[in-house]
Enzyme design. Structure first.
Site, PDB file in Angstrom:
ATOM      1  N   SER A  63      -3.514  13.589 -34.281  1.00  0.00           N
ATOM      2  CA  SER A  63      -4.061  12.941 -35.488  1.00  0.00           C
ATOM      3  C   SER A  63      -3.357  13.450 -36.733  1.00  0.00           C
ATOM      4  O   SER A  63      -3.004  12.673 -37.633  1.00  0.00           O
ATOM      5  CB  SER A  63      -5.561  13.258 -35.605  1.00  0.00           C
ATOM      6  OG  SER A  63      -6.274  12.661 -34.548  1.00  0.00           O
TER       7      SER A  63
ATOM      8  N   ARG B 187      -0.678  11.458 -39.488  1.00  0.00           N
ATOM      9  CA  ARG B 187      -0.979  11.457 -40.924  1.00  0.00           C
ATOM     10  C   ARG B 187       0.121  12.170 -41.711  1.00  0.00           C
ATOM     11  O   ARG B 187       0.432  11.781 -42.840  1.00  0.00           O
ATOM     12  CB  ARG B 187      -2.357  12.079 -41.155  1.00  0.00           C
ATOM     13  CG  ARG B 187      -3.501  11.157 -40.656  1.00  0.00           C
ATOM     14  CD  ARG B 187      -4.777  11.944 -40.417  1.00  0.00           C
ATOM     15  NE  ARG B 187      -5.950  11.097 -40.130  1.00  0.00           N
ATOM     16  CZ  ARG B 187      -6.249  10.568 -38.929  1.00  0.00           C
ATOM     17  NH1 ARG B 187      -5.428  10.754 -37.887  1.00  0.00           N
ATOM     18  NH2 ARG B 187      -7.350   9.855 -38.771  1.00  0.00           N
TER      19      ARG B 187
ATOM     20  N   GLY C 244      -3.317   3.380 -30.796  1.00  0.00           N
ATOM     21  CA  GLY C 244      -4.358   2.792 -31.636  1.00  0.00           C
ATOM     22  C   GLY C 244      -4.381   3.421 -33.019  1.00  0.00           C
ATOM     23  O   GLY C 244      -4.636   2.744 -34.019  1.00  0.00           O
TER      24      GLY C 244
ATOM     25  N   ARG D 198      -7.198  -3.712 -26.899  1.00  0.00           N
ATOM     26  CA  ARG D 198      -8.193  -2.958 -27.678  1.00  0.00           C
ATOM     27  C   ARG D 198      -8.631  -3.719 -28.927  1.00  0.00           C
ATOM     28  O   ARG D 198      -7.841  -4.442 -29.539  1.00  0.00           O
ATOM     29  CB  ARG D 198      -7.619  -1.593 -28.054  1.00  0.00           C
ATOM     30  CG  ARG D 198      -7.307  -0.776 -26.812  1.00  0.00           C
ATOM     31  CD  ARG D 198      -6.740   0.584 -27.148  1.00  0.00           C
ATOM     32  NE  ARG D 198      -7.705   1.416 -27.850  1.00  0.00           N
ATOM     33  CZ  ARG D 198      -7.417   2.618 -28.340  1.00  0.00           C
ATOM     34  NH1 ARG D 198      -6.200   3.100 -28.242  1.00  0.00           N
ATOM     35  NH2 ARG D 198      -8.350   3.323 -28.936  1.00  0.00           N
TER      36      ARG D 198
ATOM     37  N   SER E  30     -15.889   5.836 -36.427  1.00  0.00           N
ATOM     38  CA  SER E  30     -14.447   5.742 -36.159  1.00  0.00           C
ATOM     39  C   SER E  30     -13.629   6.321 -37.307  1.00  0.00           C
ATOM     40  O   SER E  30     -13.634   5.800 -38.430  1.00  0.00           O
ATOM     41  CB  SER E  30     -14.043   4.284 -35.936  1.00  0.00           C
ATOM     42  OG  SER E  30     -12.628   4.184 -35.960  1.00  0.00           O
TER      43      SER E  30
ATOM     44  N   GLN F 155     -10.498   6.253 -37.332  1.00  0.00           N
ATOM     45  CA  GLN F 155      -9.385   5.336 -37.571  1.00  0.00           C
ATOM     46  C   GLN F 155      -9.767   4.269 -38.595  1.00  0.00           C
ATOM     47  O   GLN F 155      -8.985   3.953 -39.488  1.00  0.00           O
ATOM     48  CB  GLN F 155      -8.943   4.682 -36.257  1.00  0.00           C
ATOM     49  CG  GLN F 155      -8.326   5.680 -35.287  1.00  0.00           C
ATOM     50  CD  GLN F 155      -7.941   5.072 -33.958  1.00  0.00           C
ATOM     51  OE1 GLN F 155      -8.166   3.893 -33.720  1.00  0.00           O
ATOM     52  NE2 GLN F 155      -7.372   5.880 -33.089  1.00  0.00           N
TER      53      GLN F 155
ATOM     54  N   ASP G 142     -12.383  12.162 -27.413  1.00  0.00           N
ATOM     55  CA  ASP G 142     -11.215  12.052 -26.532  1.00  0.00           C
ATOM     56  C   ASP G 142     -11.310  12.993 -25.330  1.00  0.00           C
ATOM     57  O   ASP G 142     -10.439  12.963 -24.448  1.00  0.00           O
ATOM     58  CB  ASP G 142      -9.931  12.356 -27.306  1.00  0.00           C
ATOM     59  CG  ASP G 142      -9.648  11.292 -28.370  1.00  0.00           C
ATOM     60  OD1 ASP G 142     -10.096  10.145 -28.197  1.00  0.00           O
ATOM     61  OD2 ASP G 142      -8.988  11.619 -29.371  1.00  0.00           O
TER      62      ASP G 142
ATOM     63  N   LYS H  87     -11.222   2.769 -25.459  1.00  0.00           N
ATOM     64  CA  LYS H  87     -10.096   3.677 -25.698  1.00  0.00           C
ATOM     65  C   LYS H  87      -8.852   3.132 -24.976  1.00  0.00           C
ATOM     66  O   LYS H  87      -8.816   1.967 -24.625  1.00  0.00           O
ATOM     67  CB  LYS H  87     -10.469   5.086 -25.234  1.00  0.00           C
ATOM     68  CG  LYS H  87     -11.570   5.724 -26.092  1.00  0.00           C
ATOM     69  CD  LYS H  87     -11.097   5.902 -27.520  1.00  0.00           C
ATOM     70  CE  LYS H  87     -12.180   6.469 -28.411  1.00  0.00           C
ATOM     71  NZ  LYS H  87     -11.775   6.528 -29.812  1.00  0.00           N
TER      72      LYS H  87
ATOM     73  N   ARG I  37     -12.686   4.248 -20.413  1.00  0.00           N
ATOM     74  CA  ARG I  37     -12.671   5.594 -19.814  1.00  0.00           C
ATOM     75  C   ARG I  37     -13.906   5.897 -18.969  1.00  0.00           C
ATOM     76  O   ARG I  37     -13.895   6.855 -18.190  1.00  0.00           O
ATOM     77  CB  ARG I  37     -12.471   6.662 -20.893  1.00  0.00           C
ATOM     78  CG  ARG I  37     -11.049   6.666 -21.399  1.00  0.00           C
ATOM     79  CD  ARG I  37     -10.775   7.712 -22.445  1.00  0.00           C
ATOM     80  NE  ARG I  37      -9.339   7.744 -22.742  1.00  0.00           N
ATOM     81  CZ  ARG I  37      -8.804   8.258 -23.851  1.00  0.00           C
ATOM     82  NH1 ARG I  37      -9.584   8.774 -24.772  1.00  0.00           N
ATOM     83  NH2 ARG I  37      -7.496   8.247 -24.011  1.00  0.00           N
TER      84      ARG I  37
END
Ligand code: S3P
Length: 441
Positions: A28, A32, A100, A128, A173, A175, A325, A352, A356
């Site tokens: 992550s 970024r 994603g 997704r 989320s 994201q 995750d 995901k 999963r």
């Protein structure tokens, strides 16, 4: 990309894990680092960047939109940014591969720039849901044409100026939160995200570090994150801490294989990421934090993990966002615990890199694990410390975390587990199998 050539692998027990491992940079934070550096004016440097396929997809996309990104021979990355508002029209479609995070965060960036971008991805990413990002970005004025079901490929026509909004997240989320905040970076006025359930906060921490005016307040509705647009980002020197999600595989492997004793160095201990450690400790795992410190604005520690008998728990659903995750590897831990572990409240696992819940159910069940599937999780009856039977197949479904979790399951299995394809491991942890070899040498 990982989809090219499937790589089957049969995994058997190899005895105890011993030694020291430094996990690669956090995925992550790596994404970024590249995106924010590409929007700063001047030269940023990034040490410890995760060089997995997902992050390389972000690098390629930022290059295609004008940033200069190079890797030095010393492994330090240098990024010359274009400035907020300065993203250029890319010549072709942006291939997001399996990622994603790249897709949803870049949709946010593009939404407030006057450019039109087509996003494509592999079969996993193309299944997704993107509607969760499309909705707020459309409210800000972007025009988005997606494939049926709000999926990739999709075309996003950004707008400048975009309209600042206040958006309450309908799903927990990071994201989607980040997509709106990044769109807000180049939008006049103040863009707000209200987050009823806290999720990973790397965007907030890093954007502040880059000099954006960003505030976080608590309210009865949740955290209110406000960003002032038309920001100017200043270049940074970033040291990326180790990925707690990658560390999770070794935490569980050492916990379940008798005789193991390992140290995992440089693990990011941001509280929005440590749910797995909490859950494993509740199960009786021996995880000791050594040398707690700060790296790049994030808490970091080395973790000493020794084998310990695990007991079943009810995984608190409120831990879900901080270990979202890590459920696949937690399911492996539960498979050798004593008693019935119940993990529910994790419906997001269905969308995901693979579903999963279904993928882990099928893989564990084929290897003799007793479990029950719910719409939002699994209940798993563990062996009480004995090896799981193994001897079956495991289908990884283009999902790196399934491939790595079932590899760890193989280390604690009586008969080999035949994984159909471990190539997706390249997306987040290219050195995974080398590290496994070194810990079991
Ligand atoms: C991520 C957020 C999470 C996580 C993903 C990385 C991020 O996704 O599963 O691996 O970097 O913001 P969601 O935001 O969909 O929960």
């Amino acid at each position: 990309m990982s989809t090219a050539t499937p790589r089957p692998l049969a995994v058997s027990s190899r005895g105890p894990l011993k030694g020291r491992v430094t996990v690669p940079g956090d995925k992550s934070i790596s994404h970024r680092s590249l995106m924010f550096s590409a929007l700063a004016v001047g030269e940023s440097r990034v040490e410890g960047l995760l060089e997995g396929e997902d992050v390389l997809a972000t690098a390629a996309a930022m290059r295609a939109m004008g940033a200069t990104i190079t890797r030095g021979e010393d492994g330090v990355w240098t990024i010359n940014g274009v400035g907020v508002g300065g993203l250029l029209q890319p010549e072709g479609a942006l291939d997001m591969g399996n990622s994603g995070t790249s897709t949803r965060l870049l949709m946010g960036l593009v939404a407030s720039h006057p450019i039109t971008v087509t996003f494509t991805g592999d079969a996993s990413l193309s299944s997704r849901p993107m509607g969760r990002a499309i909705e707020p970005l459309s409210q800000m004025g972007a025009e988005i044409t997606a494939s049926p079901g709000g999926r990739l490929p999709l075309m996003l026509r950004g707008i400048n100026p975009a309209v600042p909004i206040t958006y309450t997240l309908p799903v927990a989320s990071a994201q989607v939160k980040s997509a709106v905040l990044l769109a807000g970076l180049n939008t006049p006025g103040i863009t707000r995200v209200i987050e009823p359930v806290p999720t990973r906060d790397h965007s907030e921490r890093m954007l502040k570090g880059f000099g954006a005016e960003l505030t976080v307040e608590d309210s009865p509705e949740g955290k209110i994150i406000s960003i002032r647009g038309e920001a100017e980002l200043k270049p940074q020197h970033i040291v990326v801490p180790g990925d707690p999600s990658s560390a999770g595989f070794w935490m569980v492997a050492a916990s379940i294989v008798p005789g193991s004793d390992i140290t995992i160095a440089n693990v990011c201990m941001n509280p929005t990421r440590t749910g797995l450690i909490q859950a494993l400790r509740m199960m009786g795992a021996s995880i000791e934090e050594v040398d707690s410190r700060e790296v790049g604005g994030e808490p970091v520690a080395d973790l000493r993990v020794r084998h310990a008998p695990l007991k079943a728990i009810e995984v608190p659903p409120e831990l879900a966002p901080s270990m979202i995750d890590e459920y696949p590897i937690l399911f492996v831990a539960a498979s050798v615990a004593e008693g019935r572990t119940v993990a529910r409240g994790a419906h997001e696992l269905r969308v995901k890199e693979s579903d999963r819940i279904a993928t882990m159910r099928a893989a564990l069940e084929a290897n003799g694990v007793v479990l029950e599937e719910f719409d939002d999780g699994l209940a798993i009856t563990g062996t009480g410390g004995a090896p799981i039977p193994g001897g079956g197949a495991a289908v990884s479904k283009l999902d790196h975390r399934i491939a790595m979790s079932m590899t760890v399951a193989g280390l604690a299995a009586a008969a080999p587990i035949a994984i159909d394809d471990v190539a997706p491991v390249q997306t987040s942890y290219p050195a995974f199998f080398d590290v496994l070899d070194s810990l079991t040498a």
